[in-house]
Design a protein around this motif. Structure first.
Motif, PDB file in Angstrom:
ATOM      1  N   ALA A 242       0.818  -1.216   0.000  1.00 25.94           N
ATOM      2  CA  ALA A 242       0.000   0.000   0.000  1.00 25.94           C
ATOM      3  C   ALA A 242       0.850   1.265   0.000  1.00 25.94           C
ATOM      4  CB  ALA A 242      -0.917   0.014   1.217  1.00 25.94           C
ATOM      5  N   LYS A 243       2.149   1.119   0.261  1.00 22.92           N
ATOM      6  CA  LYS A 243       2.998   2.298   0.372  1.00 22.92           C
ATOM      7  C   LYS A 243       3.552   2.694  -0.984  1.00 22.92           C
ATOM      8  CE  LYS A 243       4.340   1.317   5.145  1.00 22.92           C
ATOM      9  NZ  LYS A 243       5.448   1.075   6.066  1.00 22.92           N
ATOM     10  N   ALA A 244       2.801   3.524  -1.686  1.00 23.78           N
ATOM     11  CA  ALA A 244       3.233   4.006  -2.995  1.00 23.78           C
ATOM     12  C   ALA A 244       3.924   5.360  -2.839  1.00 23.78           C
ATOM     13  CB  ALA A 244       2.026   4.131  -3.923  1.00 23.78           C
ATOM     14  N   GLU A 245       4.551   5.783  -3.887  1.00 22.46           N
ATOM     15  CA  GLU A 245       5.277   7.049  -3.843  1.00 22.46           C
ATOM     16  C   GLU A 245       4.300   8.202  -3.671  1.00 22.46           C
ATOM     17  OE1 GLU A 245       8.356   9.679  -6.595  1.00 22.46           O
ATOM     18  OE2 GLU A 245       7.700   7.689  -7.225  1.00 22.46           O
ATOM     19  N   LEU A 246       4.601   9.106  -2.747  1.00 24.48           N
ATOM     20  CA  LEU A 246       3.749  10.247  -2.471  1.00 24.48           C
ATOM     21  C   LEU A 246       4.135  11.412  -3.372  1.00 24.48           C
ATOM     22  CD1 LEU A 246       3.825  10.028   1.403  1.00 24.48           C
ATOM     23  CD2 LEU A 246       1.847   9.584  -0.047  1.00 24.48           C
ATOM     24  N   PRO A 247       3.211  12.339  -3.620  1.00 20.54           N
ATOM     25  CA  PRO A 247       3.553  13.503  -4.438  1.00 20.54           C
ATOM     26  C   PRO A 247       4.597  14.356  -3.739  1.00 20.54           C
ATOM     27  CG  PRO A 247       1.411  13.785  -3.392  1.00 20.54           C
ATOM     28  CD  PRO A 247       1.823  12.368  -3.157  1.00 20.54           C
ATOM     29  N   THR A 248       5.364  15.085  -4.506  1.00 15.91           N
ATOM     30  CA  THR A 248       6.372  15.970  -3.935  1.00 15.91           C
ATOM     31  C   THR A 248       5.778  17.359  -3.743  1.00 15.91           C
ATOM     32  OG1 THR A 248       7.190  16.543  -6.148  1.00 15.91           O
ATOM     33  CG2 THR A 248       8.259  14.706  -5.008  1.00 15.91           C
ATOM     34  N   GLY A 249       6.317  18.079  -2.802  1.00 17.10           N
ATOM     35  CA  GLY A 249       5.871  19.438  -2.552  1.00 17.10           C
ATOM     36  C   GLY A 249       4.830  19.502  -1.452  1.00 17.10           C
ATOM     37  N   GLU A 250       4.929  20.535  -0.620  1.00 15.87           N
ATOM     38  CA  GLU A 250       4.040  20.674   0.532  1.00 15.87           C
ATOM     39  C   GLU A 250       2.583  20.807   0.123  1.00 15.87           C
ATOM     40  OE1 GLU A 250       3.350  23.680   4.366  1.00 15.87           O
ATOM     41  OE2 GLU A 250       4.985  24.035   2.937  1.00 15.87           O
ATOM     42  N   ILE A 251       2.314  21.595  -0.907  1.00 12.79           N
ATOM     43  CA  ILE A 251       0.926  21.805  -1.324  1.00 12.79           C
ATOM     44  C   ILE A 251       0.307  20.495  -1.786  1.00 12.79           C
ATOM     45  CG2 ILE A 251      -0.565  22.962  -2.999  1.00 12.79           C
ATOM     46  CD1 ILE A 251       1.340  25.327  -2.946  1.00 12.79           C
ATOM     47  N   ALA A 252       1.010  19.769  -2.652  1.00 14.88           N
ATOM     48  CA  ALA A 252       0.478  18.507  -3.175  1.00 14.88           C
ATOM     49  C   ALA A 252       0.270  17.496  -2.061  1.00 14.88           C
ATOM     50  CB  ALA A 252       1.417  17.944  -4.232  1.00 14.88           C
ATOM     51  N   GLN A 253       1.179  17.446  -1.094  1.00 20.03           N
ATOM     52  CA  GLN A 253       1.066  16.465  -0.019  1.00 20.03           C
ATOM     53  C   GLN A 253      -0.114  16.768   0.898  1.00 20.03           C
ATOM     54  OE1 GLN A 253       4.806  15.956   1.986  1.00 20.03           O
ATOM     55  NE2 GLN A 253       5.766  14.959   0.227  1.00 20.03           N
ATOM     56  N   LYS A 254      -0.391  18.041   1.141  1.00 23.95           N
ATOM     57  CA  LYS A 254      -1.543  18.391   1.967  1.00 23.95           C
ATOM     58  C   LYS A 254      -2.848  17.933   1.311  1.00 23.95           C
ATOM     59  CE  LYS A 254       0.304  22.286   4.601  1.00 23.95           C
ATOM     60  NZ  LYS A 254       0.239  23.736   4.881  1.00 23.95           N
ATOM     61  N   PHE A 255      -2.956  18.162   0.025  1.00 20.32           N
ATOM     62  CA  PHE A 255      -4.177  17.749  -0.670  1.00 20.32           C
ATOM     63  C   PHE A 255      -4.245  16.229  -0.810  1.00 20.32           C
ATOM     64  CE2 PHE A 255      -4.342  22.202  -1.823  1.00 20.32           C
ATOM     65  CZ  PHE A 255      -5.696  22.464  -1.850  1.00 20.32           C
ATOM     66  N   ALA A 256      -3.091  15.572  -0.918  1.00 23.87           N
ATOM     67  CA  ALA A 256      -3.085  14.110  -0.969  1.00 23.87           C
ATOM     68  C   ALA A 256      -3.606  13.532   0.341  1.00 23.87           C
ATOM     69  CB  ALA A 256      -1.674  13.596  -1.253  1.00 23.87           C
ATOM     70  N   LEU A 257      -3.198  14.126   1.458  1.00 17.09           N
ATOM     71  CA  LEU A 257      -3.694  13.686   2.750  1.00 17.09           C
ATOM     72  C   LEU A 257      -5.195  13.914   2.859  1.00 17.09           C
ATOM     73  CD1 LEU A 257      -3.466  12.686   5.604  1.00 17.09           C
ATOM     74  CD2 LEU A 257      -2.492  14.880   6.272  1.00 17.09           C
ATOM     75  N   ALA A 258      -5.655  15.069   2.381  1.00 12.28           N
ATOM     76  CA  ALA A 258      -7.091  15.349   2.396  1.00 12.28           C
ATOM     77  C   ALA A 258      -7.858  14.331   1.560  1.00 12.28           C
ATOM     78  CB  ALA A 258      -7.351  16.763   1.877  1.00 12.28           C
ATOM     79  N   SER A 259      -7.299  13.931   0.430  1.00 15.54           N
ATOM     80  CA  SER A 259      -7.951  12.939  -0.423  1.00 15.54           C
ATOM     81  C   SER A 259      -8.087  11.606   0.289  1.00 15.54           C
ATOM     82  CB  SER A 259      -7.159  12.747  -1.727  1.00 15.54           C
ATOM     83  OG  SER A 259      -7.182  13.917  -2.510  1.00 15.54           O
ATOM     84  N   GLN A 260      -7.031  11.192   0.998  1.00 11.76           N
ATOM     85  CA  GLN A 260      -7.084   9.921   1.698  1.00 11.76           C
ATOM     86  C   GLN A 260      -8.092   9.955   2.844  1.00 11.76           C
ATOM     87  OE1 GLN A 260      -5.664   7.187   0.615  1.00 11.76           O
ATOM     88  NE2 GLN A 260      -4.920   8.389  -1.105  1.00 11.76           N
ATOM     89  N   LEU A 261      -8.140  11.058   3.558  1.00 11.23           N
ATOM     90  CA  LEU A 261      -9.131  11.185   4.623  1.00 11.23           C
ATOM     91  C   LEU A 261     -10.543  11.140   4.054  1.00 11.23           C
ATOM     92  CD1 LEU A 261      -7.520  13.947   6.851  1.00 11.23           C
ATOM     93  CD2 LEU A 261      -7.848  11.553   7.431  1.00 11.23           C
ATOM     94  N   LEU A 262     -10.731  11.795   2.930  1.00  7.76           N
ATOM     95  CA  LEU A 262     -12.038  11.802   2.275  1.00  7.76           C
ATOM     96  C   LEU A 262     -12.511  10.392   1.961  1.00  7.76           C
ATOM     97  CD1 LEU A 262     -14.351  13.228   0.678  1.00  7.76           C
ATOM     98  CD2 LEU A 262     -12.814  13.204  -1.297  1.00  7.76           C
ATOM     99  N   GLN A 263     -11.610   9.580   1.431  1.00  7.61           N
ATOM    100  CA  GLN A 263     -11.995   8.243   1.007  1.00  7.61           C
ATOM    101  C   GLN A 263     -12.147   7.283   2.185  1.00  7.61           C
ATOM    102  OE1 GLN A 263     -12.854   8.043  -1.986  1.00  7.61           O
ATOM    103  NE2 GLN A 263     -11.803   9.744  -2.968  1.00  7.61           N
ATOM    104  N   ARG A 264     -11.389   7.508   3.261  1.00 10.04           N
ATOM    105  CA  ARG A 264     -11.311   6.499   4.304  1.00 10.04           C
ATOM    106  C   ARG A 264     -12.128   6.805   5.552  1.00 10.04           C
ATOM    107  NH1 ARG A 264      -7.381   2.769   3.401  1.00 10.04           N
ATOM    108  NH2 ARG A 264      -6.191   3.121   1.502  1.00 10.04           N
ATOM    109  N   ASP A 265     -12.456   8.056   5.787  1.00  5.33           N
ATOM    110  CA  ASP A 265     -13.252   8.402   6.961  1.00  5.33           C
ATOM    111  C   ASP A 265     -14.651   8.795   6.501  1.00  5.33           C
ATOM    112  OD1 ASP A 265     -14.383   9.297   9.274  1.00  5.33           O
ATOM    113  OD2 ASP A 265     -12.630  10.426   9.936  1.00  5.33           O
ATOM    114  N   GLN A 266     -15.583   7.880   6.620  1.00  3.48           N
ATOM    115  CA  GLN A 266     -16.923   8.085   6.089  1.00  3.48           C
ATOM    116  C   GLN A 266     -17.767   9.029   6.940  1.00  3.48           C
ATOM    117  OE1 GLN A 266     -17.692   6.786   3.023  1.00  3.48           O
ATOM    118  NE2 GLN A 266     -15.519   6.276   3.144  1.00  3.48           N
ATOM    119  N   LYS A 267     -17.237   9.442   8.092  1.00  2.86           N
ATOM    120  CA  LYS A 267     -17.977  10.378   8.947  1.00  2.86           C
ATOM    121  C   LYS A 267     -17.551  11.823   8.730  1.00  2.86           C
ATOM    122  CE  LYS A 267     -18.580   6.937  12.617  1.00  2.86           C
ATOM    123  NZ  LYS A 267     -18.295   6.617  14.049  1.00  2.86           N
ATOM    124  N   LEU A 268     -16.452  12.009   8.036  1.00  3.34           N
ATOM    125  CA  LEU A 268     -15.868  13.340   7.882  1.00  3.34           C
ATOM    126  C   LEU A 268     -16.714  14.218   6.958  1.00  3.34           C
ATOM    127  CD1 LEU A 268     -13.342  14.966   8.671  1.00  3.34           C
ATOM    128  CD2 LEU A 268     -12.268  14.123   6.592  1.00  3.34           C
TER     129      LEU A 268
END
Length: 418
Positions: A242-268
């Motif tokens: 499951a550990k794939a390469e993450l996007p580079t750059g602070e902006i991209a990483q913040k939105f990548a984290l938001a995307s994962q939370l969106l998909q995985r936390d159904q209460k958010l």
């Protein structure tokens, strides 16, 4: 792999309610059509709002600018080195007959053409402030005077319409001031208890007994354990593959984290992201390889990726609103930058946005139309846009629930959503 919780990190988690998690990188594909055969929007079981705050005073006139008429002449005269060009490699991309968008935001332009991105010009609070701290505080509290209400505007909404929120970044923003249980996700490395599942369970039980025996003094410890339980329930780590390469750059990483939370936390239902670096007093560089252009390229791509991630979700309608504390002066300064201004541009994007349009009453760039003869005037109260975004989560929310003092003259009718 889990990590041993160091005493310092654990105490930080207890005191501030912050946690760090490991996210998985997954491609956001179009796995479900947005429209049924009849052209109706498909039903999803929740609505999510992402609030993006661009810290430092984002230059809206270097994102969306006039493309014709007298305002174009004023724009070029006041910004001899910073005006977005009409021709050449960096030529603006057409929005309508009056406005164009910076070519560095071509990722956003594609969403605009799909009518799922809208701009609102002339946005701000109806009070002048060129102090970053003062302007950000007032805007995130949703008030026009200090002391009017010390709760953030998102907090007031959540108190009337309970829902779950998450912060992407190290500090809880003022818009969520007054909340107690909001998690802040700051790093892409896991925070958890070490040992086998049996050992972890035993340690949890022992800690819970310890904190419970301390009455009110142990409430923060119990709260931290609940946070750790919640993070593990999200199942962020599911094995080495499951550990794939993450996007580079602070902006991209913040939105990548938001995307994962969106998909995985159904209460958010609410997320916030802060992005700094927009205080461009010197060598702003609005096009080409300039500083602002590079920042805008990263922001545009990250917003587009998050938008597509939301489309891939089978459970959520996702709306993103982008704002800043104020715009920049219309006239560039002697250092080829721009100083603190007033009115600005907001962005709203998502599958339910009635996009492909520039909303708000454009105040114009003629000398007599500028606020204090130097800034884009505020013709739309930023809170009127935020209220419409909140209504995607709870249609019954009213001005009295969140923004009691809004000036109705700056609250135009805008059909921002389908």
């Amino acid at each position: 792999m889990t990590q041993v919780v160091k005493r310092r990190d654990f105490l930080l988690a207890l005191a501030g309610g912050f946690a760090s998690v490991e996210i998985l990188n997954s491609a956001a594909g179009f796995q479900r059509h947005l429209l049924s055969a009849n052209g109706d929007l498909l039903e999803k079981n929740r609505h999510v709002l992402l609030v993006v705050f661009l810290r430092g005073g984002f230059d809206g006139l270097s994102l969306v600018c006039p493309s014709s008429g007298d305002d174009r002449k004023h724009y070029e005269a006041l910004r001899p080195s910073l005006a977005l060009p009409l021709t050449g490699d960096d030529a603006i991309l057409k929005l309508d007959e009056q406005f164009g968008i910076n070519s560095s935001a071509k990722s956003l332009h594609e969403i605009y053409k799909q009518k799922r991105l809208a701009f609102v010009h002339g946005c701000g609070l109806p009070v002048p402030s060129r102090s970053h701290f003062a302007a950000q505080t007032l805007m995130e509290l949703g008030v026009t005077r200090s002391g009017a209400d010390n709760r953030g505007w998102l907090t007031r909404f959540m108190q009337k319409h309970p829902c779950k929120a998450a912060v992407i970044g190290p500090l809880r923003p003022t818009s969520l001031q007054g909340t107690e249980s909001t998690l802040a996700y700051t790093r892409l490395r896991g925070l958890g208890l070490d040992g086998s599942p049996a050992a972890q369970n035993q340690l949890r039980s022992s800690l819970r007994e310890l904190y419970a025996s301390h009455g009110s003094g142990g409430q923060y410890g119990l709260g931290a354990l609940n946070m750790l339980d919640e993070l593990e329930d999200l199942s962020f780590v599911s094995g080495p593959k499951a550990k794939a390469e993450l996007p580079t750059g602070e902006i991209a990483q913040k939105f990548a984290l938001a995307s994962q939370l969106l998909q995985r936390d159904q209460k958010l239902q609410i997320m916030t992201i802060d992005i700094g670096g927009w205080d461009t007093h010197r060598q702003q560089g609005s096009t080409g390889d300039g500083y602002f252009a590079k920042q805008l390229t990263q922001l545009s791509k990250a917003l587009a990726e998050f938008y597509h991630s939301g489309l891939a979700s089978t459970t959520a309608w996702v709306t993103t609103v982008v704002m800043s504390e104020f715009g920049r002066r219309v006239r560039e300064n002697g250092n080829r930058g721009t100083d603190h201004g007033h009115g600005n541009t907001m962005m709203v994007l998502g599958p339910r946005v009635q996009g492909g349009a520039v909303y708000g009453r454009w105040p114009g760039l003629a000398h007599g139309a500028l606020f204090e003869r130097s800034d884009l005037a505020v013709t739309t109260d930023v809170r009127s846009v935020l209220l419409r975004c909140l209504q995607t989560i709870s249609p019954s929310v009213s001005l009295q629930d969140v923004f009691v003092e809004i000036d109705k003259n700056l609250n135009p009718e805008m059909k921002l959503f389908i």
